[in-house]
Scaffold this motif. Sequence first.
Motif, PDB file in Angstrom:
ATOM      1  N   LEU A   1      35.622 108.245  55.545  1.00 39.59           N
ATOM      2  CA  LEU A   1      35.606 107.304  54.425  1.00 39.59           C
ATOM      3  C   LEU A   1      34.267 107.286  53.692  1.00 39.59           C
ATOM      4  O   LEU A   1      34.219 107.091  52.472  1.00 39.59           O
ATOM      5  N   TYR A   2      33.163 107.475  54.455  1.00 36.41           N
ATOM      6  CA  TYR A   2      31.846 107.486  53.787  1.00 36.41           C
ATOM      7  C   TYR A   2      31.764 108.652  52.797  1.00 36.41           C
ATOM      8  O   TYR A   2      31.222 108.509  51.701  1.00 36.41           O
ATOM      9  N   LYS A   3      32.303 109.785  53.223  1.00 36.39           N
ATOM     10  CA  LYS A   3      32.288 110.958  52.359  1.00 36.39           C
ATOM     11  C   LYS A   3      33.028 110.641  51.046  1.00 36.39           C
ATOM     12  O   LYS A   3      32.536 110.922  49.950  1.00 36.39           O
ATOM     13  N   LYS A   4      34.186 110.009  51.204  1.00 36.14           N
ATOM     14  CA  LYS A   4      34.963 109.648  50.005  1.00 36.14           C
ATOM     15  C   LYS A   4      34.213 108.607  49.166  1.00 36.14           C
ATOM     16  O   LYS A   4      34.215 108.677  47.939  1.00 36.14           O
ATOM     17  N   ALA A   5      33.588 107.633  49.861  1.00 42.19           N
ATOM     18  CA  ALA A   5      32.870 106.577  49.129  1.00 42.19           C
ATOM     19  C   ALA A   5      31.693 107.174  48.356  1.00 42.19           C
ATOM     20  O   ALA A   5      31.451 106.806  47.202  1.00 42.19           O
ATOM     21  N   ARG A   6      30.964 108.104  48.976  1.00 45.04           N
ATOM     22  CA  ARG A   6      29.837 108.762  48.292  1.00 45.04           C
ATOM     23  C   ARG A   6      30.328 109.572  47.105  1.00 45.04           C
ATOM     24  O   ARG A   6      29.635 109.690  46.098  1.00 45.04           O
ATOM     25  N   ALA A   7      31.539 110.110  47.234  1.00 51.55           N
ATOM     26  CA  ALA A   7      32.101 110.906  46.131  1.00 51.55           C
ATOM     27  C   ALA A   7      32.674 110.004  45.033  1.00 51.55           C
ATOM     28  O   ALA A   7      33.131 110.486  44.000  1.00 51.55           O
ATOM     29  N   GLY A   8      32.659 108.685  45.309  1.00 47.45           N
ATOM     30  CA  GLY A   8      33.101 107.732  44.280  1.00 47.45           C
ATOM     31  C   GLY A   8      34.589 107.450  44.300  1.00 47.45           C
ATOM     32  O   GLY A   8      35.101 106.761  43.418  1.00 47.45           O
ATOM     33  N   SER A   9      35.296 107.940  45.348  1.00 48.05           N
ATOM     34  CA  SER A   9      36.747 107.705  45.315  1.00 48.05           C
ATOM     35  C   SER A   9      37.160 106.432  46.061  1.00 48.05           C
ATOM     36  O   SER A   9      38.336 106.060  46.019  1.00 48.05           O
ATOM     37  N   ILE A  10      36.218 105.761  46.759  1.00 48.19           N
ATOM     38  CA  ILE A  10      36.548 104.432  47.320  1.00 48.19           C
ATOM     39  C   ILE A  10      35.558 103.420  46.713  1.00 48.19           C
ATOM     40  O   ILE A  10      34.367 103.456  47.039  1.00 48.19           O
ATOM     41  N   PRO A  11      36.062 102.530  45.848  1.00 49.34           N
ATOM     42  CA  PRO A  11      35.159 101.523  45.278  1.00 49.34           C
ATOM     43  C   PRO A  11      34.851 100.428  46.302  1.00 49.34           C
ATOM     44  O   PRO A  11      35.579 100.299  47.302  1.00 49.34           O
ATOM     45  N   ASN A  12      33.831  99.658  46.070  1.00 49.99           N
ATOM     46  CA  ASN A  12      33.477  98.504  46.935  1.00 49.99           C
ATOM     47  C   ASN A  12      33.402  98.893  48.403  1.00 49.99           C
ATOM     48  O   ASN A  12      33.937  98.189  49.254  1.00 49.99           O
ATOM     49  N   PHE A  13      32.775  99.995  48.706  1.00 54.28           N
ATOM     50  CA  PHE A  13      32.722 100.387  50.118  1.00 54.28           C
ATOM     51  C   PHE A  13      31.494  99.754  50.786  1.00 54.28           C
ATOM     52  O   PHE A  13      30.361  99.919  50.340  1.00 54.28           O
ATOM     53  N   THR A  14      31.755  99.044  51.878  1.00 56.38           N
ATOM     54  CA  THR A  14      30.680  98.289  52.558  1.00 56.38           C
ATOM     55  C   THR A  14      29.518  99.208  52.935  1.00 56.38           C
ATOM     56  O   THR A  14      29.726 100.263  53.531  1.00 56.38           O
ATOM     57  N   GLY A  15      28.327  98.757  52.583  1.00 57.85           N
ATOM     58  CA  GLY A  15      27.119  99.535  52.929  1.00 57.85           C
ATOM     59  C   GLY A  15      26.726 100.506  51.834  1.00 57.85           C
ATOM     60  O   GLY A  15      25.578 100.928  51.747  1.00 57.85           O
ATOM     61  N   ILE A  16      27.711 100.902  50.987  1.00 55.66           N
ATOM     62  CA  ILE A  16      27.426 101.862  49.912  1.00 55.66           C
ATOM     63  C   ILE A  16      27.462 101.134  48.565  1.00 55.66           C
ATOM     64  O   ILE A  16      26.500 101.167  47.817  1.00 55.66           O
ATOM     65  N   SER A  17      28.592 100.485  48.306  1.00 53.65           N
ATOM     66  CA  SER A  17      28.738  99.821  47.011  1.00 53.65           C
ATOM     67  C   SER A  17      29.223  98.377  47.164  1.00 53.65           C
ATOM     68  O   SER A  17      29.662  97.751  46.214  1.00 53.65           O
ATOM     69  N   ALA A  18      29.175  97.873  48.385  1.00 57.04           N
ATOM     70  CA  ALA A  18      29.502  96.462  48.649  1.00 57.04           C
ATOM     71  C   ALA A  18      28.575  95.994  49.777  1.00 57.04           C
ATOM     72  O   ALA A  18      28.151  96.801  50.615  1.00 57.04           O
TER      73      ALA A  18
END
Length: 214
Positions: free
Chosen positions: A150-167
Motif C-alpha cells: 500500500l505504501y508503494k501505491k500511496a507514494r505513486a499517488g493512487s491511494i489518497p489520504n494514506f496515513t503517514g504519507i498524506s494523512a
Amino acid sequence: MNDSKSSNIVWHEGTVSRKHREMLNHHRGFTVWFTGLSGSGKSTLSVALEERLYSMGCRTYRLDGDNVRTGLNRDLAFSPEDRIENIRRIGEVAKLFRDAGIINLTAFISPYRQDRDMARNLSERGDDDFIEVYVDAPLEVCEQRDPKGLYKKARAGSIPNFTGISAPYEAPADPEIHVRTGDTSIADGVTQIVRYLCTKGYIENELASAVDAD
Ligand SMILES: Nc1ncnc2c1ncn2[C@@H]1O[C@H](COP(=O)(O)OS(=O)(=O)O)[C@@H](OP(=O)(O)O)[C@H]1O
Ligand SMILES: Nc1ncnc2c1ncn2[C@@H]1O[C@H](COP(=O)(O)OP(=O)(O)O)[C@@H](O)[C@H]1O
C-alpha cells in the motif's frame, strides 16, 4: 435532532450481568486497543496475543480494521469524518464485548488521539478495562515492510489520504504499553503485553507461566 431520537429510548436491564459472565469466564472483560501506522504490526501482534490468551483458556475476540471494513463498516472510507465514525463504532462494539465478559483485541490505525480517548471513555470501569498499546515502528520501517504494497501505491499517488504519507497519525502521549516493533521480535512484543496483563491482574500469573513452561 439527537435528543428527539433518543428521548423515547429506555434502557432494559437484564438479570445476568457482566460480573456473572466474567465469573463464568474466570477473567474480566477488557479491551486491548492496538494503534499504530499501517505495517507497524497491529494485526500481527493481536493475532499472536490472541493465540497466547486462547491457549491460557481465555475467551477472546479480535476486531481488525481490514476485516471490519468489509462488513459493519463497509460504508466508510478514509476521510477524517469516516475514520472518526469508524472508531466511534468500534469503540461501541468493544464496549459490548467487555459487557459480554470477553477480552477483545482491536487493531485499527485509529490515528486521532481524541477518538481513541472517546473509545476509552466509553469504558464503565474507566482506565481499568481499556489498555492502549502503541505499536510503534518508524514510518521508514513500515514502508520497507509494506506487507500489502500500500505504501508503494500511496507514494505513486493512487491511494489518497494514506496515513503517514498524506494523512496524519497522532501518536499516543501516555499509552499503557509501548511496543517498539522496529527493535523487538514479535514474540518479545507479545511477552511484553502478557507481562503487563499479569502484573496488573487482568489475567492469572499461573496461567501465563503454565503456558510459558510448555
Ligand atoms: N488511505 C488509507 N490509509 C490507511 N490505511 C488504508 C488506507 N486505504 C486502505 N487502507 C487499509 O485499511 C486499513 C486501515 O483501516 P483502519 O480501519 O484501521 O483505519 S482507521 O483507523 O480508520 O484510520 C489498513 O490496514 P493496516 O495496514 O492493517 O493498518 C490498510 O490495509
Ligand atoms: N516485532 C514485530 N512485531 C510485529 N510485526 C513485525 C515485527 N517485526 C516484523 N514484523 C512484520 O511487520 C509486518 C506488520 O504487518 P501487520 O501486522 O499487517 O501491520 P498492521 O496491522 O499494523 O498494518 C508483518 O509482515 C510482520 O511479520
